[in-house]
Design a protein around this motif. Structure first.
Motif, PDB file in Angstrom:
ATOM      1  N   GLY A   1     -14.360   3.198  57.811  1.00  0.00           N
ATOM      2  CA  GLY A   1     -13.996   4.317  57.386  1.00  0.00           C
ATOM      3  C   GLY A   1     -14.289   5.935  57.793  1.00  0.00           C
ATOM      4  N   ALA A   2     -14.985   5.521  59.036  1.00  0.00           N
ATOM      5  CA  ALA A   2     -15.391   6.699  59.945  1.00  0.00           C
ATOM      6  C   ALA A   2     -14.512   7.042  60.745  1.00  0.00           C
ATOM      7  CB  ALA A   2     -16.750   6.560  60.393  1.00  0.00           C
ATOM      8  N   GLN A   3     -14.629   8.373  61.565  1.00  0.00           N
ATOM      9  CA  GLN A   3     -13.639   8.667  62.499  1.00  0.00           C
ATOM     10  C   GLN A   3     -14.114   8.122  63.786  1.00  0.00           C
ATOM     11  OE1 GLN A   3     -10.439  10.417  62.186  1.00  0.00           O
ATOM     12  NE2 GLN A   3     -10.749   9.778  60.019  1.00  0.00           N
ATOM     13  N   THR A   4     -15.680   8.213  63.911  1.00  0.00           N
ATOM     14  CA  THR A   4     -16.100   7.730  65.208  1.00  0.00           C
ATOM     15  C   THR A   4     -17.447   7.129  64.976  1.00  0.00           C
ATOM     16  OG1 THR A   4     -17.351  10.055  65.489  1.00  0.00           O
ATOM     17  CG2 THR A   4     -15.253   9.644  66.514  1.00  0.00           C
TER      18      THR A   4
ATOM     19  N   VAL B   1     -25.081  -0.961  61.388  1.00  0.00           N
ATOM     20  CA  VAL B   1     -25.686  -1.922  62.185  1.00  0.00           C
ATOM     21  C   VAL B   1     -24.521  -3.044  62.161  1.00  0.00           C
ATOM     22  CG1 VAL B   1     -27.306  -4.013  62.840  1.00  0.00           C
ATOM     23  CG2 VAL B   1     -28.328  -1.846  61.798  1.00  0.00           C
ATOM     24  N   ALA B   2     -24.314  -3.346  63.561  1.00  0.00           N
ATOM     25  CA  ALA B   2     -22.979  -4.193  63.918  1.00  0.00           C
ATOM     26  C   ALA B   2     -23.927  -5.575  64.584  1.00  0.00           C
ATOM     27  CB  ALA B   2     -22.346  -3.630  64.795  1.00  0.00           C
ATOM     28  N   VAL B   3     -23.533  -6.631  63.792  1.00  0.00           N
ATOM     29  CA  VAL B   3     -24.178  -7.729  64.103  1.00  0.00           C
ATOM     30  C   VAL B   3     -23.033  -8.656  65.013  1.00  0.00           C
ATOM     31  CG1 VAL B   3     -25.095  -9.910  63.465  1.00  0.00           C
ATOM     32  CG2 VAL B   3     -25.698  -7.662  62.140  1.00  0.00           C
ATOM     33  N   VAL B   4     -23.081  -8.960  66.218  1.00  0.00           N
ATOM     34  CA  VAL B   4     -22.111  -9.500  66.928  1.00  0.00           C
ATOM     35  C   VAL B   4     -22.970 -10.713  67.886  1.00  0.00           C
ATOM     36  CG1 VAL B   4     -20.628  -7.591  67.344  1.00  0.00           C
ATOM     37  CG2 VAL B   4     -22.362  -7.986  68.982  1.00  0.00           C
ATOM     38  N   ARG B   5     -22.035 -11.792  68.476  1.00  0.00           N
ATOM     39  CA  ARG B   5     -22.670 -12.583  69.501  1.00  0.00           C
ATOM     40  C   ARG B   5     -23.440 -12.091  70.440  1.00  0.00           C
ATOM     41  NH1 ARG B   5     -17.751 -16.607  70.484  1.00  0.00           N
ATOM     42  NH2 ARG B   5     -17.140 -14.611  70.880  1.00  0.00           N
ATOM     43  N   ALA B   6     -24.457 -12.520  70.933  1.00  0.00           N
ATOM     44  CA  ALA B   6     -25.279 -11.743  71.980  1.00  0.00           C
ATOM     45  C   ALA B   6     -24.337 -11.645  73.081  1.00  0.00           C
ATOM     46  CB  ALA B   6     -26.384 -12.723  72.433  1.00  0.00           C
ATOM     47  N   THR B   7     -23.163 -12.503  73.620  1.00  0.00           N
ATOM     48  CA  THR B   7     -22.436 -12.047  74.551  1.00  0.00           C
ATOM     49  C   THR B   7     -21.537 -11.129  74.529  1.00  0.00           C
ATOM     50  OG1 THR B   7     -21.190 -14.178  74.043  1.00  0.00           O
ATOM     51  CG2 THR B   7     -23.056 -14.497  75.520  1.00  0.00           C
ATOM     52  N   ASP B   8     -21.083 -10.549  73.190  1.00  0.00           N
ATOM     53  CA  ASP B   8     -20.049  -9.932  73.023  1.00  0.00           C
ATOM     54  C   ASP B   8     -20.462  -8.480  73.012  1.00  0.00           C
ATOM     55  OD1 ASP B   8     -18.493 -12.025  72.784  1.00  0.00           O
ATOM     56  OD2 ASP B   8     -18.270 -12.298  70.524  1.00  0.00           O
ATOM     57  N   GLY B   9     -19.589  -7.464  73.211  1.00  0.00           N
ATOM     58  CA  GLY B   9     -19.921  -5.956  73.003  1.00  0.00           C
ATOM     59  C   GLY B   9     -19.074  -5.864  71.654  1.00  0.00           C
ATOM     60  N   VAL B  10     -19.251  -4.397  71.273  1.00  0.00           N
ATOM     61  CA  VAL B  10     -18.675  -3.643  70.158  1.00  0.00           C
ATOM     62  C   VAL B  10     -17.528  -2.723  70.558  1.00  0.00           C
ATOM     63  CG1 VAL B  10     -19.171  -2.551  68.072  1.00  0.00           C
ATOM     64  CG2 VAL B  10     -21.021  -4.241  68.854  1.00  0.00           C
ATOM     65  N   ASP B  11     -16.652  -2.885  69.790  1.00  0.00           N
ATOM     66  CA  ASP B  11     -15.580  -1.876  70.094  1.00  0.00           C
ATOM     67  C   ASP B  11     -15.861  -0.807  69.122  1.00  0.00           C
ATOM     68  OD1 ASP B  11     -13.253  -0.212  69.889  1.00  0.00           O
ATOM     69  OD2 ASP B  11     -11.819  -1.766  70.319  1.00  0.00           O
ATOM     70  N   ALA B  12     -16.382   0.287  69.327  1.00  0.00           N
ATOM     71  CA  ALA B  12     -16.853   1.466  68.562  1.00  0.00           C
ATOM     72  C   ALA B  12     -15.903   2.126  67.872  1.00  0.00           C
ATOM     73  CB  ALA B  12     -17.557   2.549  69.446  1.00  0.00           C
ATOM     74  N   ALA B  13     -14.657   2.263  68.523  1.00  0.00           N
ATOM     75  CA  ALA B  13     -13.506   2.660  67.746  1.00  0.00           C
ATOM     76  C   ALA B  13     -13.140   1.682  66.463  1.00  0.00           C
ATOM     77  CB  ALA B  13     -12.192   2.932  68.261  1.00  0.00           C
ATOM     78  N   ARG B  14     -12.877   0.401  66.451  1.00  0.00           N
ATOM     79  CA  ARG B  14     -12.634  -0.876  65.592  1.00  0.00           C
ATOM     80  C   ARG B  14     -13.835  -0.605  64.381  1.00  0.00           C
ATOM     81  NH1 ARG B  14     -11.460  -6.469  67.348  1.00  0.00           N
ATOM     82  NH2 ARG B  14     -11.063  -6.476  64.912  1.00  0.00           N
TER      83      ARG B  14
END
Length: 145
Positions: free
Chosen positions: A84-87, A65-78
């Protein structure tokens, strides 16, 4: 003093809240609030302090689970790199509920059975911070002031 709790223990308050809420005096909390006087309070979304919790599938066979500001997106690669995952890819709605116990749009930032990664921008927020509380009718105040 540091207490270590397993994921089930962290979920117990949420289960109790869900079980007790419909039995509040006067009916559901939603009905009680309909009769309350309107109060003008700036929304967390308007002040930039609303957060969201997004569930991702990883190539390691688990979820995060990624917790970010409501206005932000998530860079899946980062995100994948950080754990420690590839994807990593956004989970389908049925996978979100299976992994966290909560539906899409209702995942709280705490009390879930999956690892949680909190964005630095969320950690830097000051003032009232609100996020999901397990269902669509409620918000959890993470920090107030």
């Amino acid at each position: 003093l540091l207490l270590v709790l397993n994921a089930t223990a962290l979920q117990l308050p949420w289960l109790a809240w869900r079980a007790l809420t419909p039995r509040l005096p006067g009916g559901r909390i939603d009905e009680c609030l309909k009769n309350a006087a309107a109060v003008q309070v700036p929304s967390a979304a308007a002040t930039g302090t609303a957060i969201k919790s997004l569930c991702f599938d990883t190539d390691m066979g688990g979820h995060v689970v990624a917790v970010v500001r409501a206005t932000d997106g998530v860079d899946a690669a980062r995100l994948a790199s950080a754990i420690g995952a590839q994807t990593a890819k956004l989970s389908r709605p049925d996978a979100v509920e299976a992994a966290t116990g909560f539906g899409v749009g209702c995942v709280p930032p705490v009390g879930v059975a999956t690892p949680v990664v909190v964005d630095e921008a969320v950690a830097a927020l000051r003032g009232r911070v609100v996020g999901g509380a397990g269902d669509e009718a409620r918000q959890l105040v993470i920090r107030d002031g």
